[in-house]
Design a protein around this motif. Structure first.
Motif, PDB file in Angstrom:
ATOM      1  N   PRO A 438       1.082  -1.316   0.091  1.00  0.00           N
ATOM      2  CA  PRO A 438      -0.069  -0.086   0.166  1.00  0.00           C
ATOM      3  C   PRO A 438       0.946   1.067  -0.104  1.00  0.00           C
ATOM      4  O   PRO A 438       0.062   1.992  -0.626  1.00  0.00           O
ATOM      5  CB  PRO A 438      -1.404  -0.314   1.166  1.00  0.00           C
ATOM      6  CG  PRO A 438       0.426  -1.318   2.471  1.00  0.00           C
ATOM      7  CD  PRO A 438       0.405  -1.999   1.059  1.00  0.00           C
ATOM      8  N   ALA A 439       1.739   1.413   0.830  1.00  0.00           N
ATOM      9  CA  ALA A 439       3.150   2.369   0.554  1.00  0.00           C
ATOM     10  C   ALA A 439       3.294   2.758  -1.006  1.00  0.00           C
ATOM     11  O   ALA A 439       2.684   3.932  -1.305  1.00  0.00           O
ATOM     12  CB  ALA A 439       4.305   2.178   0.854  1.00  0.00           C
ATOM     13  N   GLU A 469      -0.388  12.505   5.105  1.00  0.00           N
ATOM     14  CA  GLU A 469      -0.176  12.056   6.730  1.00  0.00           C
ATOM     15  C   GLU A 469       0.736  10.556   7.089  1.00  0.00           C
ATOM     16  O   GLU A 469       1.748  10.355   7.314  1.00  0.00           O
ATOM     17  CB  GLU A 469      -0.572  12.577   8.157  1.00  0.00           C
ATOM     18  CG  GLU A 469      -0.527  13.988   8.255  1.00  0.00           C
ATOM     19  CD  GLU A 469      -1.721  13.995   9.603  1.00  0.00           C
ATOM     20  OE1 GLU A 469      -1.660  13.026  10.478  1.00  0.00           O
ATOM     21  OE2 GLU A 469      -0.946  15.708  10.142  1.00  0.00           O
ATOM     22  N   ILE A 470      -0.162   9.525   7.162  1.00  0.00           N
ATOM     23  CA  ILE A 470      -0.154   8.179   6.841  1.00  0.00           C
ATOM     24  C   ILE A 470       0.979   7.802   5.924  1.00  0.00           C
ATOM     25  O   ILE A 470       1.884   7.264   6.407  1.00  0.00           O
ATOM     26  CB  ILE A 470      -0.948   7.119   7.060  1.00  0.00           C
ATOM     27  CG1 ILE A 470      -2.107   7.528   8.500  1.00  0.00           C
ATOM     28  CG2 ILE A 470      -0.690   5.583   6.304  1.00  0.00           C
ATOM     29  CD1 ILE A 470      -3.494   6.803   7.417  1.00  0.00           C
ATOM     30  N   LEU A 486      -0.917   0.952  10.286  1.00  0.00           N
ATOM     31  CA  LEU A 486      -0.996   2.093  10.229  1.00  0.00           C
ATOM     32  C   LEU A 486      -1.998   2.050   8.763  1.00  0.00           C
ATOM     33  O   LEU A 486      -2.664   3.047   8.113  1.00  0.00           O
ATOM     34  CB  LEU A 486       0.267   2.878   9.149  1.00  0.00           C
ATOM     35  CG  LEU A 486       0.450   3.353   8.972  1.00  0.00           C
ATOM     36  CD1 LEU A 486       0.389   4.528  10.508  1.00  0.00           C
ATOM     37  CD2 LEU A 486       1.937   4.043   9.140  1.00  0.00           C
ATOM     38  N   TYR A 487      -1.759   0.801   7.772  1.00  0.00           N
ATOM     39  CA  TYR A 487      -2.801   1.361   6.477  1.00  0.00           C
ATOM     40  C   TYR A 487      -3.814   0.316   6.556  1.00  0.00           C
ATOM     41  O   TYR A 487      -4.768   1.137   6.185  1.00  0.00           O
ATOM     42  CB  TYR A 487      -1.786   0.010   5.184  1.00  0.00           C
ATOM     43  CG  TYR A 487      -0.686   0.849   4.299  1.00  0.00           C
ATOM     44  CD1 TYR A 487      -0.961   2.101   4.123  1.00  0.00           C
ATOM     45  CD2 TYR A 487       0.417   0.506   4.778  1.00  0.00           C
ATOM     46  CE1 TYR A 487       0.185   2.606   3.399  1.00  0.00           C
ATOM     47  CE2 TYR A 487       2.245   1.761   4.508  1.00  0.00           C
ATOM     48  CZ  TYR A 487       1.653   2.594   4.119  1.00  0.00           C
ATOM     49  OH  TYR A 487       2.906   4.056   3.000  1.00  0.00           O
ATOM     50  N   ALA A 488      -4.327  -0.190   7.899  1.00  0.00           N
ATOM     51  CA  ALA A 488      -5.431  -0.209   8.031  1.00  0.00           C
ATOM     52  C   ALA A 488      -6.785   0.747   8.609  1.00  0.00           C
ATOM     53  O   ALA A 488      -7.512   0.649   7.814  1.00  0.00           O
ATOM     54  CB  ALA A 488      -5.453  -1.896   9.246  1.00  0.00           C
ATOM     55  N   GLU A 489      -5.716   1.975   9.224  1.00  0.00           N
ATOM     56  CA  GLU A 489      -6.745   3.287   9.242  1.00  0.00           C
ATOM     57  C   GLU A 489      -6.294   3.884   8.135  1.00  0.00           C
ATOM     58  O   GLU A 489      -7.767   4.540   7.292  1.00  0.00           O
ATOM     59  CB  GLU A 489      -5.479   4.079  10.130  1.00  0.00           C
ATOM     60  CG  GLU A 489      -5.931   5.333  10.648  1.00  0.00           C
ATOM     61  CD  GLU A 489      -5.061   6.146  11.198  1.00  0.00           C
ATOM     62  OE1 GLU A 489      -5.485   7.865  11.641  1.00  0.00           O
ATOM     63  OE2 GLU A 489      -3.846   5.969  11.696  1.00  0.00           O
ATOM     64  N   PHE A 490      -5.515   4.075   6.876  1.00  0.00           N
ATOM     65  CA  PHE A 490      -5.360   4.405   5.880  1.00  0.00           C
ATOM     66  C   PHE A 490      -6.576   4.324   5.101  1.00  0.00           C
ATOM     67  O   PHE A 490      -7.723   5.056   4.167  1.00  0.00           O
ATOM     68  CB  PHE A 490      -4.749   4.149   5.123  1.00  0.00           C
ATOM     69  CG  PHE A 490      -4.522   4.415   3.155  1.00  0.00           C
ATOM     70  CD1 PHE A 490      -4.093   5.592   2.853  1.00  0.00           C
ATOM     71  CD2 PHE A 490      -3.999   3.096   2.812  1.00  0.00           C
ATOM     72  CE1 PHE A 490      -3.578   5.749   2.018  1.00  0.00           C
ATOM     73  CE2 PHE A 490      -4.548   3.319   1.089  1.00  0.00           C
ATOM     74  CZ  PHE A 490      -4.580   4.808   0.686  1.00  0.00           C
TER      75      PHE A 490
END
Length: 537
Positions: A438-439, A469-470, A486-490
């Motif tokens: 996901p980055a 910000e993520i 982090l990417y679950a929040e994204f």
């Protein structure tokens, strides 16, 4: 650009075994099924592509079909395998510096470029290609791959050093990204580009391209892996009409369908001479893109309805996902509302909206907004792309039943892309691929943030600031579990904002005659493992 049916034919090998130089004529006349009387065609594979190509230069081309063909001619340092694990290809391994600010990549020795430019690939060749893609004058759409790469240089023939702006969390995935191919510098210097003659190190050598008719590849005799490729020749043929493709594979005119029309897959499954392979595809999704931008640019009026989160969420409540699974994907898809399917390594169990359409809830959200029903929306779609046309028409009917009045404008794909990039729309269907990591989603059009390319994901009532910000918080210093959170929040934020509405996650499917052996479908269809296929003698 080449004119229709012109031939680009360059540097045939001096000796092809079996069919050799007669391959082109045999293909055009219709290939023979294995076992028929006459010449044995068992060394030649004929494959359907679902559309045409815009170029054969993987660093410049925009169409997926180019990558399908060229990925077996030109290689990269890394590539995802069928388990979606990154494996080294031209690289052999790597080591990060203690601070994570640089990486030293060990390259394979003995890797040979294709004739007539045959010589060993060395680190300076990778540097040349990175310089080419990152140079704005080249005009590559892959320049963003280098956003976090500060410098790169050879340290001997088989070591490449890369320095980062910030520690890179997705090193292997970045180097496996589209456009990070290593073309022959000698060929580029002589030819000017690779648009009609890609020269790489892969298992197949480019032979010819007859536009709108076929692409011909032949086996690379000096390929480093014994027994690969499994056939002497491959012909890729662009066949866009599903009925034609189905007829040709059933009659043995071609051995494989790269693009199986999912709503016709059952017809192929009923044929005893054909096998259809399906796989969950983390890189595919049918989606509706909703324009949340409040940027005052050409074609985008201030105060557009989709700048309101309530309106965007009402659109999400109006979408009936099971319809998309059955009608657009022929039942070969999974429902889901987050970017990655739930069972993917990055998947999240999160569904804030109704899976089946809830028109009443949609109208409640409209009432909570500053707009009166029916809310007028402009939807654009591509008339010459079956999937997009079906997605658009389905969504129009569902939205019109839930308090909207949708003006659907269908146009050729070139015009659709032009309108898309000009922001002249409120909602549009789209299909495409996820990034393995996901980055890499920071490279997608909706997340571009430079002055010339403002994102359409930007409005006062969205979570866009936190989403960006993520991307900044991601780092190689984080553990995999920390990156997942982090990417679950994204994904949850993106879902709540309803700018990236997943209609369903379709499966990847290929069809092949039963005498095609040793082929196993890849979850990402651009990594078409045609080099492993063999034909039963």
């Amino acid at each position: 650009m080449k004119s229709e049916n012109t031939v680009t034919e360059l540097n045939r090998r001096q000796a092809l075994t079996l069919l050799g130089g007669a391959g082109s004529a045999a293909m055009l006349a219709g290939c023979q099924d294995v076992g028929d009387d006459g010449d044995d065609d068992s060394s030649t594979l004929h494959v359907q592509l679902g559309g045409s190509l815009d170029s054969l230069d993987p660093q410049l081309a925009g169409l997926r079909n180019t990558q399908v063909v060229v990925n077996r001619v030109v290689e990269k340092l890394f590539e995802p395998d069928i388990e979606m694990e990154m494996e080294p290809v031209l690289a052999e391994g790597y080591e990060l510096t203690d601070d994570g600010g640089s990486v030293i990549i060990q390259l394979r020795d003995g890797v040979m470029f294709h004739p007539p430019y045959e010589r060993e690939m060395v680190a300076e060749d990778v540097v040349y290609n990175f310089d080419r893609v990152s140079d704005p004058d080249t005009g590559s759409p892959r320049q963003d791959n280098f956003d976090n790469l500060e410098d790169w240089y050879a340290e001997g023939d088989y070591e490449l050093r890369i320095d980062f702006e910030e520690p890179e969390a997705a090193l292997e995935a970045t180097l496996a990204n589209t456009g990070m191919h290593v073309l022959s510098p000698d060929a580029l210097e002589e030819e000017g580009d690779a648009s009609s003659h890609p020269v790489g190190t892969g298992p197949f050598v480019f032979e010819e391209w007859v536009t709108r008719d076929h692409i011909h590849l032949v086996a690379h005799d000096d390929y480093r892996v014994d027994g690969v490729p499994g056939v002497e020749e491959v012909y890729f043929r662009p066949i866009e009409e599903p009925a034609t493709a189905i007829t040709e594979i059933q009659e043995g005119e071609i051995e494989m369908l790269h693009d199986v029309p999912l709503d016709n897959a059952g017809q192929l499954e009923d044929d005893d001479d054909i096998q259809v392979q399906f796989v969950e595809a983390p890189d595919l999704r049918f989606r509706m893109m909703v324009n949340a931008s409040d940027n005052e640019i050409d074609g985008r009026a201030p105060g557009a309805p989709t700048q309101s989160q309530n309106i965007r969420q009402a659109i999400a409540e109006a979408i009936n996902q099971p319809d998309f699974v059955e009608i657009a994907a022929g039942g070969h898809a999974d429902v889901g509302q987050t970017v990655y399917p739930e069972d993917n390594v990055w998947g999240v169990d999160y569904q804030p909206f109704s899976v089946e359409a809830d028109p009443d809830r949609a109208q409640e959200l409209i009432e909570e907004s500053d707009f009166d029903a029916p809310v007028e929306l402009t939807m654009i779609s591509a008339s010459d792309e079956d999937d997009l046309r079906t997605l658009g028409q389905l969504a129009q009917d569902q939205l019109n039943d839930a308090g909207f009045e949708v003006n659907l404008e269908e146009m050729e794909v070139a015009s659709w892309v032009e309108r898309l990039n000009a922001f002249e729309w409120d909602i549009t269907p789209n299909h495409g691929s996820h990034s393995p990591d996901p980055a890499l989603k920071r490279f997608e059009r909706m997340f571009w943030t430079d002055e010339e390319n403002v994102p359409y994901y930007e409005s006062p009532d969205s979570n866009a600031d936190r989403v960006f910000e993520i991307f900044e918080e991601d780092s190689s210093e984080l553990s995999q579990d920390e990156r997942y959170e982090l990417y679950a929040e994204f994904q949850r934020l993106l879902c709540d904002d309803a700018v990236y509405l997943i209609c369903c996650h379709p499966q990847n499917a290929h069809a092949l005659r039963t005498y095609v052996e040793d082929f196993e479908i890849h979850p990402m269809d651009m990594y078409f493992p045609i080099h492993n296929a063999r034909l039963e003698q």
